[in-house]
Each structure stands twice: as structure tokens, then as C-alpha cells.
Write a protein that holds these residues in place. Structure first.
Motif: not given
Length: 142
Positions: A106-126
Motif C-alpha cells: 500500500i505504501a508503495l502504491v501510494c508513491n506517485p512515482f510508482y506505476n502500478p503493474g511495473e516490476p517493483i524496484t522500490s528501496v523502502p519496499f525491498t
């Protein structure tokens, strides 16, 4: 103890997959993909169709080395956790683990720079998922 965590789209495409041992990644990827049929079967059952709030699917199936658990969000994003049979986790702890994964998503998807459906590369998520794999969710209290 959780050994692999995966996030799949509603179309069953992998968005994220991480394992505690990189040499087991291919095997874990195979096990995650074999669990998709069981997830789809449980989602299409009459019980799941009648109660959309029940997003925790429980144990999907056991393997000789792993137990595979599933969780589906209301937007049909799927989380799969593989647990080592040698280090079992209680059902309540698995539910808490899925809740924390869902919170990180949810925190990842709330990030305006993340496009849903793209592979997750977020450092906080990781970082969150890596800490969950290391078992810090057990020490932080359930």
C-alpha cells in the motif's frame, strides 16, 4: 521461517520475488508459479465468492521442503509466501506477515512515482520485505 516472498499482478505476472538464498531463486520462482492454479481455484470457489473480505487464503499446498501460503488483496494482487517445513510459523504469525506485506505494498502504491503493474524496484519496499524474510516481524510482536 519464511524463505521467499512474491508479489503477483491480477494477471499472474510477477512484480516482485525475493528469497533468503539467491541460489534457490529459480526453484522458488517455480514454486510460486505452481501455486497460481491453487490461488485461482480458491478464488473461484463459492466460499471466496461469497465473502470478499476473506483475503487470506491459508496454506495453498505443502511440498516436501516448503509450505506455500497465499493472500489476495481486493484489487486481486497476490502475495505468496514460502515457509521452510523445518522452521514452521504459526497461522497467526503468517497472517501478520501478510498484513505487513500488504501494508508495504500500500505504501508503495501510494508513491506517485510508482506505476502500478511495473516490476517493483522500490528501496523502502525491498528493505521492508528483506526485514520480514529475516524474521523481524516475529520479534516486533504480533
Amino acid at each position: 521461517m519464511a524463505v521467499c516472498i512474491a508479489v503477483l499482478t491480477k494477471d499472474n505476472c510477477p512484480l516482485y520475488l525475493t528469497c533468503d538464498k539467491t541460489e534457490d531463486a529459480l526453484k522458488m520462482n517455480f514454486l510460486v508459479h505452481t501455486s497460481i492454479d491453487v490461488i485461482e481455484e480458491k478464488l473461484n470457489s463459492t466460499k471466496a465468492a461469497n465473502d470478499p473480505r476473506d483475503v487470506y487464503l491459508g496454506q495453498l499446498y505443502p511440498n516436501e521442503d516448503y509450505r506455500i501460503f497465499g493472500y489476495v488483496t481486493n484489487t486481486k494482487i497476490k502475495f505468496v509466501v514460502l515457509e521452510a517445513v523445518s522452521h514452521p510459523i504459526k497461522d497467526g504469525e503468517i497472517r501478520d506477515l501478510f498484513s505487513r506485506i500488504h501494508g508495504a505494498y500500500i505504501a508503495l502504491v501510494c508513491n506517485p512515482f510508482y506505476n502500478p503493474g511495473e516490476p517493483i524496484t522500490s528501496v523502502p519496499f525491498t528493505k521492508t520485505i528483506t526485514s520480514l524474510l529475516r524474521g523481524s516481524y516475529l520479534a516486533s510482536g504480533s
